[in-house]
Design a protein around this motif. Sequence first.
Motif: not given
Length: 451
Positions: A83-90
């Motif tokens: 789940v983590e890392g969504s800000a980096r993904w975005y």
Amino acid sequence: MSPSASNGTPRLAVVGIPANRRAGLFQDAVRAAGLPAARTVSWLEVLRGEAVFLPGETVRIDSPGEDAEVDRMLRGGDDPARVEGSARWYGRFTAAVREVGRAAAAAGAVLLDGPEDIAVLFDKRLCHGVLDAAGVPVPDSPTSGPASGPGAEPVRGWADVRRLMAEHRMPRVFVKPAHGSSASGVMALETAGAGRIRATTSVERDGQGRLFNSLRVRRITTEREVAALVDALAPDGLHIERWLPKASQRGRVADLRVVVVAGRATHAVVRTSRSPMTNLHLGGARGDLDEVRAAVGAAGGSWDAALAVCEQAAACFPDTLCVGVDLLPATGWRRFAVGEVNAFGDLLPRLTGLPGSGAEGLDTYGAQVAAVLAASARSQAATAHDRAIPDKHAAHGHAATSHHAAPSHDHVTSPHDHAAPPHDHRPDGRAPESGPASNDRARNDRVTHAP
């Protein structure tokens, strides 16, 4: 969003995952329309800086989901179920989409999906703020709008969530990762005073405290565990919105995914569940659209008005050909609100268009191809008309000057064009049984991200 044309036939390209079912369904629609196969530009090419676009192409941007290497390059981790890392993904995804836009423009190609629209659609706070400002009915939210804008409420962890729920008198809320998709990291949260709390979520923590998506929806009843989950999710950004009581069908809560193509609602599917999340990969099931229409009418509501809400939401993203709108029916089936608008919300295999929509007999991809063809035909007709006017003036000794120049942006409209009559969506029967609007893949009872 003007389609290119050469000799009246658009030349299509798609940015996507070549082996993905989305790419296959789009190519099927292209072939069914009698067009040459769309040229595929892979997301790996885009992320490696190797993407090439050709003059005159019409370019469709599709989901980068369901590819482990693409996810690693965007998220930075090595497990797509995390789940983590969504800000980096975005950040990496929106930068890549903007680069696609620059490269396409430099080559003389045009996009069917606006990079800035996509950037808003993949930030739930921004999207909610845009919808709210446009008068689209949405759940109340203390985090709506730019996270760093005036009046923005910080959400640094559980203490902030608790405070905002109390200050805004929201005992029941959805807490969502700002950049999540397919219910990744979503938590339906209820409080009842005296420390009583219950959260429903598909997020699981392993022994090292890492968060994973799961196919199993579970309930958490201790504040300590809820706080730990929220604190772990908060660094990537959180969006909070009031949990609206939804209507039900056959004892299950219900909502709808409505696909809007070129400004017109063309497809709809009902999703039902025994949990607050209706995503089919989390145990939801498709409902009966005829029953929904009947329930809306019996309650004195309007099905056309419900579809108009979806079209109003889609109109907030004028540079994007197709969006999927999550429509939330309030208890009683008379009022509707928009939960989310999805850039890649068109994965509804074998679902054909609503009667009266102009997309009858077409799936969601076929409706998009038809819209491109219709706009191309209008563009060709306008060009021929403008060329004929100077010839007519010259024949009568007038200066060869046209006062009917074609508009600079011939926006794609719906497959039936807006000259068609208003909505007349008669029942189209039970929704097909094929796959969900979400496109998650299970792996060891975990779910990979699939925007």
